[in-house]
Design an enzyme around this catalytic site. Structure first.
Site, PDB file in Angstrom:
ATOM      1  N   ASP A   1       0.817  -1.214   0.000  1.00 29.49           N
ATOM      2  CA  ASP A   1       0.000   0.000   0.000  1.00 29.49           C
ATOM      3  C   ASP A   1       0.858   1.275   0.000  1.00 29.49           C
ATOM      4  O   ASP A   1       1.932   1.296   0.604  1.00 29.49           O
ATOM      5  CB  ASP A   1      -0.912  -0.014   1.245  1.00 29.49           C
ATOM      6  CG  ASP A   1      -2.092   0.923   1.082  1.00 29.49           C
ATOM      7  OD1 ASP A   1      -2.345   1.377  -0.051  1.00 29.49           O
ATOM      8  OD2 ASP A   1      -2.759   1.204   2.093  1.00 29.49           O
TER       9      ASP A   1
ATOM     10  N   HIS B   1       2.621   3.208  -9.334  1.00 31.31           N
ATOM     11  CA  HIS B   1       2.338   1.769  -9.440  1.00 31.31           C
ATOM     12  C   HIS B   1       3.514   1.025 -10.101  1.00 31.31           C
ATOM     13  O   HIS B   1       3.835  -0.098  -9.708  1.00 31.31           O
ATOM     14  CB  HIS B   1       1.043   1.541 -10.214  1.00 31.31           C
ATOM     15  CG  HIS B   1      -0.188   1.993  -9.466  1.00 31.31           C
ATOM     16  ND1 HIS B   1      -0.417   1.683  -8.145  1.00 31.31           N
ATOM     17  CD2 HIS B   1      -1.261   2.757  -9.852  1.00 31.31           C
ATOM     18  CE1 HIS B   1      -1.580   2.207  -7.748  1.00 31.31           C
ATOM     19  NE2 HIS B   1      -2.096   2.875  -8.761  1.00 31.31           N
TER      20      HIS B   1
ATOM     21  N   LEU C   1      10.054 -20.914  -5.078  1.00 25.28           N
ATOM     22  CA  LEU C   1       9.202 -19.914  -4.415  1.00 25.28           C
ATOM     23  C   LEU C   1       7.881 -19.809  -5.169  1.00 25.28           C
ATOM     24  O   LEU C   1       7.869 -19.645  -6.390  1.00 25.28           O
ATOM     25  CB  LEU C   1       9.899 -18.543  -4.409  1.00 25.28           C
ATOM     26  CG  LEU C   1       9.187 -17.423  -3.640  1.00 25.28           C
ATOM     27  CD1 LEU C   1      10.206 -16.416  -3.089  1.00 25.28           C
ATOM     28  CD2 LEU C   1       8.171 -16.665  -4.481  1.00 25.28           C
TER      29      LEU C   1
HETATM   30  C1  FPP Z   1      -1.965   0.196  -3.308  1.00 25.71           C
HETATM   31  O1  FPP Z   1      -1.489   1.541  -3.272  1.00 25.71           O
HETATM   32  C2  FPP Z   1      -1.464  -0.467  -4.503  1.00 25.71           C
HETATM   33  C3  FPP Z   1      -2.259  -0.968  -5.507  1.00 25.71           C
HETATM   34  C4  FPP Z   1      -3.736  -0.860  -5.517  1.00 25.71           C
HETATM   35  C5  FPP Z   1      -1.661  -1.624  -6.671  1.00 25.71           C
HETATM   36  C6  FPP Z   1      -0.485  -2.476  -6.345  1.00 25.71           C
HETATM   37  C7  FPP Z   1       0.140  -2.932  -7.587  1.00 25.71           C
HETATM   38  C8  FPP Z   1       1.459  -3.080  -7.755  1.00 25.71           C
HETATM   39  C9  FPP Z   1       2.466  -2.852  -6.710  1.00 25.71           C
HETATM   40  C10 FPP Z   1       1.948  -3.561  -9.075  1.00 25.71           C
HETATM   41  C11 FPP Z   1       1.820  -5.054  -9.147  1.00 25.71           C
HETATM   42  C12 FPP Z   1       1.761  -5.479 -10.521  1.00 25.71           C
HETATM   43  C13 FPP Z   1       1.738  -6.777 -10.913  1.00 25.71           C
HETATM   44  C14 FPP Z   1       1.671  -7.074 -12.348  1.00 25.71           C
HETATM   45  C15 FPP Z   1       1.822  -7.907  -9.982  1.00 25.71           C
HETATM   46  P1  FPP Z   1      -2.595   2.672  -3.435  1.00 25.71           P
HETATM   47  O2  FPP Z   1      -2.879   2.830  -4.883  1.00 25.71           O
HETATM   48  O3  FPP Z   1      -3.785   2.295  -2.577  1.00 25.71           O
HETATM   49  O4  FPP Z   1      -1.872   3.946  -2.885  1.00 25.71           O
HETATM   50  P2  FPP Z   1      -2.384   4.921  -1.724  1.00 25.71           P
HETATM   51  O5  FPP Z   1      -2.733   4.053  -0.547  1.00 25.71           O
HETATM   52  O6  FPP Z   1      -1.240   5.826  -1.469  1.00 25.71           O
HETATM   53  O7  FPP Z   1      -3.597   5.626  -2.260  1.00 25.71           O
HETATM   54 MG    MG Z   2      -4.128   2.474  -0.537  1.00 33.07          MG
END
Ligand code: FPP
Ligand code: MG
Length: 282
Positions: free
Chosen positions: A34, A51, A148
């Site tokens: 997150d 992201h 893994l």
């Molecule tokens: C949460 O941060 C993150 C996500 C909703 C997306 C996570 C995705 C990745 C790390 C990429 C993974 C990709 C693959 C192909 C496996 P947020 O968007 O909620 O950020 P915030 O909490 O600051 O609003």
């Molecule tokens: Mg978030």
């Protein structure tokens, strides 16, 4: 960036990994990655860049977990709730996934060398056809790897996973593969997409589970870190594992399945693989 980042561990970090490895290592770590958007805002870049940085951090984390000898990692990459975000953000996240799964298939020899087996957990029917085909190919192509297991929770929520498991069990009873007496905690656990995690890490200062692995965290050690996911470091991971070593509950003995339960679970597994093969032909 590839799925496993190479050359990201210094000699000193390797030494610290060795020290931590002399204690109990969690056999399954789950991450709620997150804070990508807050990272983007903090650095005045587009949300999609946040992201992308989040994916890069995942590939570093996988390398650390490989070095630590963690055999199973689950990451929350896209919740069913995330479909409610703006169209622009949802399509940027889908494009990122397309890009990374294509890359994985292009570099399949590399991922096989690392021994990473991919499993996508979630309601795949919610994904665009081409992405569903790509993730199915990735799962089939890495099926035989055993160093893994990387579970990617995508179009996933814990409640949805439990509902799908319940419907599989009802089918099993209706098809006379199971009796009502066969239904117990152990059967439900094995019918779910994901197994129990020993350690769950959530970044960005949030201390909620957000519908992630609700069934599987009954004995899990929880670790909440204030850092935003793209800023997560090996030191944060080692701190989480040391926290686990201080708080881990004793291991439970494995329970053996009855013949009917095992046959039901084997059939379900076969159905899942067949379903994946049918999705590849898109
Ligand atoms: C949460 O941060 C993150 C996500 C909703 C997306 C996570 C995705 C990745 C790390 C990429 C993974 C990709 C693959 C192909 C496996 P947020 O968007 O909620 O950020 P915030 O909490 O600051 O609003
Ligand atoms: Mg978030």
């Amino acid at each position: 960036m590839s799925w496993v980042k190479e050359n990201c561990v210094s000699f000193f970090q390797l030494f610290c990994i060795k020290v931590v490895k002399s204690g109990r290592i969690p056999q399954h770590i789950a991450f709620i990655m997150d804070g990508n958007r807050r990272f983007a805002k903090k650095n005045s870049v587009k949300t999609s860049v946040g992201h992308h940085k989040g994916f890069d951090k995942l590939s570093e984390t996988l390398k650390w977990c490989l070095d630590l000898g963690v055999p199973e990692v689950t990451v929350y990459a896209f919740s069913i709730e995330n479909f409610k975000r703006s169209d622009e953000e949802v399509s940027a996240l889908m494009d990122l996934a397309r890009d990374k799964f294509k890359r994985l298939l292009d570099e399949i020899d590399l991922i096989n060398e690392w021994g990473v087996r991919l499993h996508i957990a979630g309601r795949l029917s919610l994904l665009p056809d081409d992405l569903r085909s790509l993730v199915s190919q990735a799962m089939l192509a890495t099926k035989h790897n055993n160093i893994l297991q990387l579970n990617i929770a995508y179009a996933y929520t814990g409640r949805d996973e439990i509902s799908r498991a319940a419907s599989h069990i009802i089918d099993g009873v209706q098809n006379n593969e199971l009796t009502a007496d066969d239904i117990d905690e152990n059967l439900v656990s094995q019918t779910l997409d994901l197994g129990e995690a020993e350690l769950l890490v959530r970044t960005s200062g949030e201390v909620r589970l957000s519908d992630f692995m609700l069934w599987q965290v009954s004995r899990t050690v929880l670790y909440f870190s204030d850092v935003l996911w793209p800023e997560f470091t090996i030191w944060n991971l080692l701190a989480a594992i040391i926290h686990f070593q201080r708080h881990a509950p004793p291991l439970l003995p494995e329970i053996e399945n009855s013949r009917s339960k095992q046959e039901f679970l084997d059939k379900l597994e076969n159905k899942r693989w067949k379903n994946l093969q049918s999705l590849v032909s898109y």
